[in-house]
Design a protein around this motif. Structure first.
Motif, PDB file in Angstrom:
ATOM      1  N   UNK A   1      36.018   8.513  63.728  1.00 15.61           N
ATOM      2  CA  UNK A   1      35.586   9.242  62.536  1.00 15.61           C
ATOM      3  C   UNK A   1      34.751  10.467  62.921  1.00 15.61           C
ATOM      4  N   UNK A   2      33.867  10.294  63.901  1.00 18.92           N
ATOM      5  CA  UNK A   2      33.027  11.408  64.344  1.00 18.92           C
ATOM      6  C   UNK A   2      33.870  12.470  65.040  1.00 18.92           C
ATOM      7  N   UNK A   3      34.841  12.025  65.862  1.00 23.70           N
ATOM      8  CA  UNK A   3      35.739  12.987  66.527  1.00 23.70           C
ATOM      9  C   UNK A   3      36.504  13.800  65.480  1.00 23.70           C
ATOM     10  N   UNK A   4      37.029  13.139  64.464  1.00 17.66           N
ATOM     11  CA  UNK A   4      37.770  13.833  63.396  1.00 17.66           C
ATOM     12  C   UNK A   4      36.860  14.808  62.672  1.00 17.66           C
ATOM     13  N   UNK A   5      35.637  14.383  62.408  1.00 12.98           N
ATOM     14  CA  UNK A   5      34.652  15.227  61.729  1.00 12.98           C
ATOM     15  C   UNK A   5      34.360  16.482  62.562  1.00 12.98           C
ATOM     16  N   UNK A   6      34.197  16.289  63.869  1.00  8.18           N
ATOM     17  CA  UNK A   6      33.914  17.428  64.757  1.00  8.18           C
ATOM     18  C   UNK A   6      35.131  18.349  64.900  1.00  8.18           C
ATOM     19  N   UNK A   7      36.310  17.775  64.899  1.00  8.20           N
ATOM     20  CA  UNK A   7      37.526  18.575  65.065  1.00  8.20           C
ATOM     21  C   UNK A   7      37.800  19.452  63.855  1.00  8.20           C
TER      22      UNK A   7
ATOM     23  N   UNK B   1      31.570  23.781  72.591  1.00  9.79           N
ATOM     24  CA  UNK B   1      30.516  22.893  72.118  1.00  9.79           C
ATOM     25  C   UNK B   1      31.113  21.673  71.402  1.00  9.79           C
ATOM     26  N   UNK B   2      32.215  21.901  70.646  1.00  9.55           N
ATOM     27  CA  UNK B   2      32.886  20.780  69.975  1.00  9.55           C
ATOM     28  C   UNK B   2      33.351  19.754  71.005  1.00  9.55           C
ATOM     29  N   UNK B   3      33.937  20.244  72.094  1.00  9.97           N
ATOM     30  CA  UNK B   3      34.432  19.353  73.149  1.00  9.97           C
ATOM     31  C   UNK B   3      33.270  18.569  73.762  1.00  9.97           C
ATOM     32  N   UNK B   4      32.138  19.259  73.986  1.00 13.92           N
ATOM     33  CA  UNK B   4      30.943  18.581  74.515  1.00 13.92           C
ATOM     34  C   UNK B   4      30.477  17.481  73.569  1.00 13.92           C
ATOM     35  N   UNK B   5      30.459  17.783  72.262  1.00 12.95           N
ATOM     36  CA  UNK B   5      30.014  16.798  71.273  1.00 12.95           C
ATOM     37  C   UNK B   5      30.966  15.609  71.206  1.00 12.95           C
ATOM     38  N   UNK B   6      32.269  15.863  71.314  1.00 16.08           N
ATOM     39  CA  UNK B   6      33.244  14.776  71.299  1.00 16.08           C
ATOM     40  C   UNK B   6      33.043  13.880  72.520  1.00 16.08           C
ATOM     41  N   UNK B   7      32.813  14.509  73.692  1.00 17.47           N
ATOM     42  CA  UNK B   7      32.543  13.715  74.900  1.00 17.47           C
ATOM     43  C   UNK B   7      31.276  12.894  74.724  1.00 17.47           C
ATOM     44  N   UNK B   8      30.255  13.504  74.132  1.00 15.26           N
ATOM     45  CA  UNK B   8      28.994  12.797  73.894  1.00 15.26           C
ATOM     46  C   UNK B   8      29.217  11.610  72.954  1.00 15.26           C
ATOM     47  N   UNK B   9      30.002  11.818  71.892  1.00 14.07           N
ATOM     48  CA  UNK B   9      30.298  10.735  70.944  1.00 14.07           C
ATOM     49  C   UNK B   9      31.002   9.579  71.652  1.00 14.07           C
ATOM     50  N   UNK B  10      31.961   9.909  72.525  1.00 19.83           N
ATOM     51  CA  UNK B  10      32.681   8.865  73.260  1.00 19.83           C
ATOM     52  C   UNK B  10      31.739   8.121  74.201  1.00 19.83           C
TER      53      UNK B  10
ATOM     54  N   UNK C   1      27.160  28.654  64.771  1.00 20.62           N
ATOM     55  CA  UNK C   1      28.547  28.236  64.554  1.00 20.62           C
ATOM     56  C   UNK C   1      28.983  27.409  65.766  1.00 20.62           C
ATOM     57  N   UNK C   2      29.687  26.315  65.514  1.00 20.76           N
ATOM     58  CA  UNK C   2      30.152  25.484  66.621  1.00 20.76           C
ATOM     59  C   UNK C   2      31.293  26.178  67.357  1.00 20.76           C
ATOM     60  N   UNK C   3      31.130  26.360  68.659  1.00 19.07           N
ATOM     61  CA  UNK C   3      32.214  26.925  69.466  1.00 19.07           C
ATOM     62  C   UNK C   3      33.148  25.797  69.874  1.00 19.07           C
ATOM     63  N   UNK C   4      34.346  26.153  70.292  1.00 20.79           N
ATOM     64  CA  UNK C   4      35.321  25.158  70.739  1.00 20.79           C
ATOM     65  C   UNK C   4      34.749  24.351  71.916  1.00 20.79           C
TER      66      UNK C   4
END
Length: 185
Positions: free
Chosen positions: A177-183, A109-118, A104-107
């Motif tokens: 779009x990826x940030x919205x998807x991750x959020x 990990x979501x933040x890490x993925x959003x930073x990675x996407x940026x 399950x994605x933790x909050x």
């Protein structure tokens, strides 16, 4: 000549956008997808190969990826490549089948993925800007060498700027779009 340069610039920018989309697919958003493994290369047969060339990838459940490795001798190499990737998945194997349960994605990990996407988006923008610089330099050189006039050079440089702006907007929309998807997850 200018059409040839513009086509070349456009092709290179489109390749950067395709690369960005591919990298964004590698960032998971809660659902299992074989494309998550596209960026992982496995060191086998003396070369780095994509996982999909070493076995069949399936998603039998929304949070599980299975890899049926064709050659039993490659299982440890595939597992190692997955562990060393930035996916944060711990593989388990039974015979030639490797299971990748997605946690399950933790909050956090979501933040890490959003930073990675940026970060991926920014590097794509840099690539687009480098392509722009190459195009503008070519037109300035053509003007200097008297192959084209100053007015034509300015217009062609403006075209390159417009093409760059369009591609930067595309990159921004892909990242958003990826940030919205991750959020949402």
């Amino acid at each position: 000549m200018s059409d040839q340069i513009n086509n070349d610039l456009s092709k290179r920018m489109n390749a950067s956008i395709s690369s960005l989309k591919s990298e964004m697919n590698g960032i998971r958003a809660g659902r299992a997808s074989p494309s998550m493994l596209d960026t992982i290369k496995v060191d086998v047969y003396g070369a780095k190969m994509p996982i999909n060339q070493i076995g069949n990838i399936t998603t039998p459940e929304p949070r599980l990826i299975n890899i049926e490795v064709w050659d039993q001798g490659n299982i440890s190499a595939v597992e190692k490549a997955i562990r060393e990737s930035d996916l944060g998945i711990n593989p388990s194997s039974e015979g030639t089948l490797i299971r990748l349960p997605l946690p399950q994605l933790t909050e956090e990990r979501k933040i890490e993925y959003i930073k990675l996407a940026k970060k991926i988006g920014e590097s794509s923008k840099v690539a687009i800007r480098n392509i722009r610089r190459d195009g503008i330099e070519k037109y300035k050189k053509m003007e200097k060498d008297k192959e084209i006039g100053e007015d034509d050079s300015k217009k062609l440089q403006s075209d390159v700027e417009n093409l760059t702006s369009e591609n930067i907007k595309i990159i921004d929309s892909i990242v958003l779009e990826k940030e919205a998807d991750l959020s949402k997850v």
